[in-house]
Design an enzyme around this catalytic site. Structure first.
Site, PDB file in Angstrom:
ATOM      1  NE  ARG A  27      -4.224  -1.446   0.167  1.00  0.00           N
ATOM      2  CZ  ARG A  27      -5.353  -1.582   0.857  1.00  0.00           C
ATOM      3  NH1 ARG A  27      -5.677  -0.729   1.784  1.00  0.00           N
ATOM      4  NH2 ARG A  27      -6.166  -2.561   0.586  1.00  0.00           N
ATOM      5  NE  ARG A  31      -7.179   5.079   2.524  1.00  0.00           N
ATOM      6  CZ  ARG A  31      -7.965   4.174   3.083  1.00  0.00           C
ATOM      7  NH1 ARG A  31      -9.188   4.485   3.443  1.00  0.00           N
ATOM      8  NH2 ARG A  31      -7.532   2.954   3.304  1.00  0.00           N
ATOM      9  NE  ARG A  40      -9.558   9.366  -1.862  1.00  0.00           N
ATOM     10  CZ  ARG A  40      -9.802   8.962  -0.630  1.00  0.00           C
ATOM     11  NH1 ARG A  40      -9.880   7.680  -0.349  1.00  0.00           N
ATOM     12  NH2 ARG A  40      -9.940   9.834   0.345  1.00  0.00           N
ATOM     13  CG  ASP A  78      -8.912  -3.104  -4.579  1.00  0.00           C
ATOM     14  OD1 ASP A  78      -8.391  -2.452  -3.662  1.00  0.00           O
ATOM     15  OD2 ASP A  78      -9.674  -4.066  -4.387  1.00  0.00           O
ATOM     16  CE1 TYR A 155     -13.053  -7.524   1.129  1.00  0.00           C
ATOM     17  CE2 TYR A 155     -11.483  -9.186   0.431  1.00  0.00           C
ATOM     18  CZ  TYR A 155     -11.807  -8.101   1.223  1.00  0.00           C
ATOM     19  OH  TYR A 155     -10.883  -7.599   2.105  1.00  0.00           O
TER      20      TYR A 155
HETATM   21  O1  CP3 Z   1       0.159  -1.724  -2.462  1.00  0.00           O
HETATM   22  C1  CP3 Z   1      -0.134  -0.804  -3.262  1.00  0.00           C
HETATM   23  O2  CP3 Z   1       0.293   0.368  -3.137  1.00  0.00           O
HETATM   24  C2  CP3 Z   1      -0.965  -1.137  -4.489  1.00  0.00           C
HETATM   25  C3  CP3 Z   1      -2.352  -0.873  -4.397  1.00  0.00           C
HETATM   26  C4  CP3 Z   1      -3.310  -1.830  -3.691  1.00  0.00           C
HETATM   27  C5  CP3 Z   1      -4.582  -1.389  -3.245  1.00  0.00           C
HETATM   28  N1  CP3 Z   1      -5.296  -2.460  -2.812  1.00  0.00           N
HETATM   29  C6  CP3 Z   1      -5.039   0.016  -3.291  1.00  0.00           C
HETATM   30  C7  CP3 Z   1      -6.157   0.416  -2.423  1.00  0.00           C
HETATM   31  C8  CP3 Z   1      -3.248  -3.207  -3.428  1.00  0.00           C
HETATM   32  C9  CP3 Z   1      -2.100  -4.174  -3.652  1.00  0.00           C
HETATM   33  C10 CP3 Z   1      -4.527  -3.584  -2.890  1.00  0.00           C
HETATM   34  C11 CP3 Z   1      -4.875  -4.977  -2.538  1.00  0.00           C
HETATM   35  C12 CP3 Z   1      -6.100  -5.241  -1.771  1.00  0.00           C
HETATM   36  N2  CP3 Z   1      -7.336  -4.661  -1.909  1.00  0.00           N
HETATM   37  C13 CP3 Z   1      -6.233  -6.266  -0.802  1.00  0.00           C
HETATM   38  C14 CP3 Z   1      -5.163  -7.233  -0.430  1.00  0.00           C
HETATM   39  C15 CP3 Z   1      -4.059  -6.563   0.296  1.00  0.00           C
HETATM   40  C16 CP3 Z   1      -4.296  -6.466   1.747  1.00  0.00           C
HETATM   41  O3  CP3 Z   1      -4.448  -5.329   2.225  1.00  0.00           O
HETATM   42  O4  CP3 Z   1      -4.239  -7.503   2.392  1.00  0.00           O
HETATM   43  C17 CP3 Z   1      -7.553  -6.236  -0.313  1.00  0.00           C
HETATM   44  C18 CP3 Z   1      -8.125  -7.134   0.761  1.00  0.00           C
HETATM   45  C19 CP3 Z   1      -8.251  -5.231  -1.034  1.00  0.00           C
HETATM   46  C20 CP3 Z   1      -9.684  -4.882  -0.932  1.00  0.00           C
HETATM   47  C21 CP3 Z   1      -9.848  -3.500  -0.486  1.00  0.00           C
HETATM   48  N3  CP3 Z   1      -9.548  -2.392  -1.252  1.00  0.00           N
HETATM   49  C22 CP3 Z   1     -10.338  -3.048   0.752  1.00  0.00           C
HETATM   50  C23 CP3 Z   1     -10.755  -3.960   1.890  1.00  0.00           C
HETATM   51  C24 CP3 Z   1     -10.320  -1.651   0.703  1.00  0.00           C
HETATM   52  C25 CP3 Z   1     -10.831  -0.699   1.735  1.00  0.00           C
HETATM   53  C26 CP3 Z   1     -10.018  -0.769   2.961  1.00  0.00           C
HETATM   54  C27 CP3 Z   1      -9.342   0.536   3.217  1.00  0.00           C
HETATM   55  O5  CP3 Z   1      -8.113   0.523   3.404  1.00  0.00           O
HETATM   56  O6  CP3 Z   1     -10.060   1.555   3.223  1.00  0.00           O
HETATM   57  C28 CP3 Z   1      -9.781  -1.253  -0.536  1.00  0.00           C
HETATM   58  C29 CP3 Z   1      -9.544   0.130  -1.000  1.00  0.00           C
HETATM   59  C30 CP3 Z   1      -8.154   0.488  -1.396  1.00  0.00           C
HETATM   60  N4  CP3 Z   1      -7.342  -0.257  -2.198  1.00  0.00           N
HETATM   61  C31 CP3 Z   1      -7.484   1.705  -1.078  1.00  0.00           C
HETATM   62  C32 CP3 Z   1      -6.238   1.667  -1.730  1.00  0.00           C
HETATM   63  C33 CP3 Z   1      -5.184   2.748  -1.757  1.00  0.00           C
HETATM   64  C34 CP3 Z   1      -8.052   2.830  -0.260  1.00  0.00           C
HETATM   65  C35 CP3 Z   1      -9.073   3.507  -1.106  1.00  0.00           C
HETATM   66  C36 CP3 Z   1      -9.129   4.987  -0.905  1.00  0.00           C
HETATM   67  O7  CP3 Z   1      -8.276   5.713  -1.451  1.00  0.00           O
HETATM   68  O8  CP3 Z   1     -10.067   5.412  -0.217  1.00  0.00           O
END
Ligand code: CP3
Length: 355
Positions: A27, A31, A40, A78, A155
């Protein structure tokens, strides 16, 4: 393609000698960075960032521009793009995490699911990969990724995030054949999606099995690891004259490292609950290791962060085969200065462990 200027991440994944331990953060584009929040806001929402290759490229580059220590870029996207391409209707409710318009509940729902074509149905991801590769111009390698079949299934069956995976676990035990059909379709989808990313320019790939560690030991083997094995055996492992390493990350999988190491991947991701030196003793002749600082250490002051980095490096010990990372994603509340202190500490303190 341009030659890589910094390949220590790829070398460490293949246990080849390096000068210092390579580092990146799960990540890393997110944010906690004000520049990410600005992009964003400009794009409108999170999915618009993912679906527009120019925006996806812009936010992928932000952490690299801020932190010259980063040894890899990760595609901004994602894991839930696959269920969305299967017709589930992904959307994000502010502050609530991901949601799906359609939920998978019955065998008939599963039978009706299509296997997405990466170029037709996920072309925006393929375009993001090639756009980012062009922009990187050989600076560091680009990591592609996908969720594991089990993690994606949770999911799709729950309709979003879950604390107890009530519906998914009930389906697994009541109707294992339906669950196997869903996982098999997801394994096929993930294989062609990752191969598409590799052909578009991803130089390593990581499979995020975020919820595999929530299964029993027996169910993990049958419903998560078996499908990751199947994916690994179907991946393109060499492109453009270089090996394309595969990283498997099962969060909370520390008890099962020996069997995960047999899945055919080049490296295992570790969360912070296991000691990396102990993990190396258990599996280090088979695979490289990636991890594993508790991401909440970044809430502490830079001196404490440095001490913890030093402890993990010492625990791993001398030699290659370690990619430093957090044990899970960096959280939105982290001070970007602390992330910088973390990355600098890894390079400064690790030189002594390499010849
Ligand atoms: O690592 C990176 O920088 C690459 C980007 C990346 C994102 N999601 C961006 C993201 C990666 C590799 C993911 C993978 C992801 N997405 C996983 C597996 C990784 C882990 O964390 O175990 C999962 C379970 C998801 C599903 C997902 N996407 C959730 C549960 C959420 C919301 C949770 C939260 O943190 O708010 C997301 C949203 C998400 N994916 C964000 C980002 C930067 C936040 C969205 C925002 O900007 O509001």
């Amino acid at each position: 393609m341009t030659a890589l200027k910094n390949d220590r991440f790829l070398r460490a994944l293949l246990k080849q000698p390096v000068d210092v331990t390579p580092v990146w953060m799960m990540r890393q584009a997110g944010r906690y960075l004000p520049e990410y929040r600005a992009s964003r806001a400009q794009a409108g929402d999170f999915m618009s960032l993912c679906m527009n290759p120019e925006f996806a490229c812009e936010v992928t580059m932000q952490p690299l521009d801020r932190y010259p220590q980063l040894d890899a870029a990760i595609l901004f996207s994602d894991i839930l793009t696959i269920p969305d391409a299967m017709g589930q209707g992904l959307y994000f409710e502010t502050g609530e995490g991901p949601r799906f318009k359609k939920v998978v509940s019955t065998l008939a729902d599963i039978e009706a699911l299509p296997i997405p074509d990466p170029h037709k149905d996920l072309g925006y991801v393929m375009d993001a990969v090639s756009t980012i590769r062009r922009e990187l111009n050989g600076r560091v390698p680009l990591i592609g990724f996908s969720g594991s079949p089990w993690t994606l299934a949770t999911y799709m069956v729950e309709g979003g995030s879950s604390k107890d995976f009530r519906k998914t676990k009930a389906m697994l035990y009541d109707n294992p054949q339906a669950m196997h059909l869903l996982l098999d379709k997801l394994a096929q989808s993930v294989t062609s999606y990752l191969n598409g990313q590799i052909m578009a320019g991803a130089q390593a790939v990581q499979i995020f099995d975020t919820w595999g560690g929530n299964l029993s030991a027996a169910a993990y083997q049958e419903f998560s690891l078996a499908y990751m094995k199947k994916i690994v055996s179907g991946l393109i492992r060499e492109n453009d004259g270089r090996k394309v390493p595969v990283i498997l990350f099962t969060k909370n999988g520390g008890l099962w490292l020996e069997s995960i190491a047999e899945a055919g991947a080049d490296a295992l991701g570790l969360d912070w609950t296991c000691d990396i030196g102990n993990a190396r003793a258990r599996v280090g002749d088979k695979v490289a290791l990636q991890g594993n600082m508790d991401p909440t250490v970044l809430y502490a002051k830079p001196e404490a962060i440095r001490t913890e980095v030093g402890r993990i490096l010492a625990s791993y010990g001398k030699g290659s085969g370690h990619v430093f990372n957090l044990g899970h994603g960096i959280t939105p509340e982290v001070d970007p200065e602390h992330a910088g202190a973390f990355l600098r500490a890894v390079h400064e303190l690790s030189a002594q462990y390499h010849e």
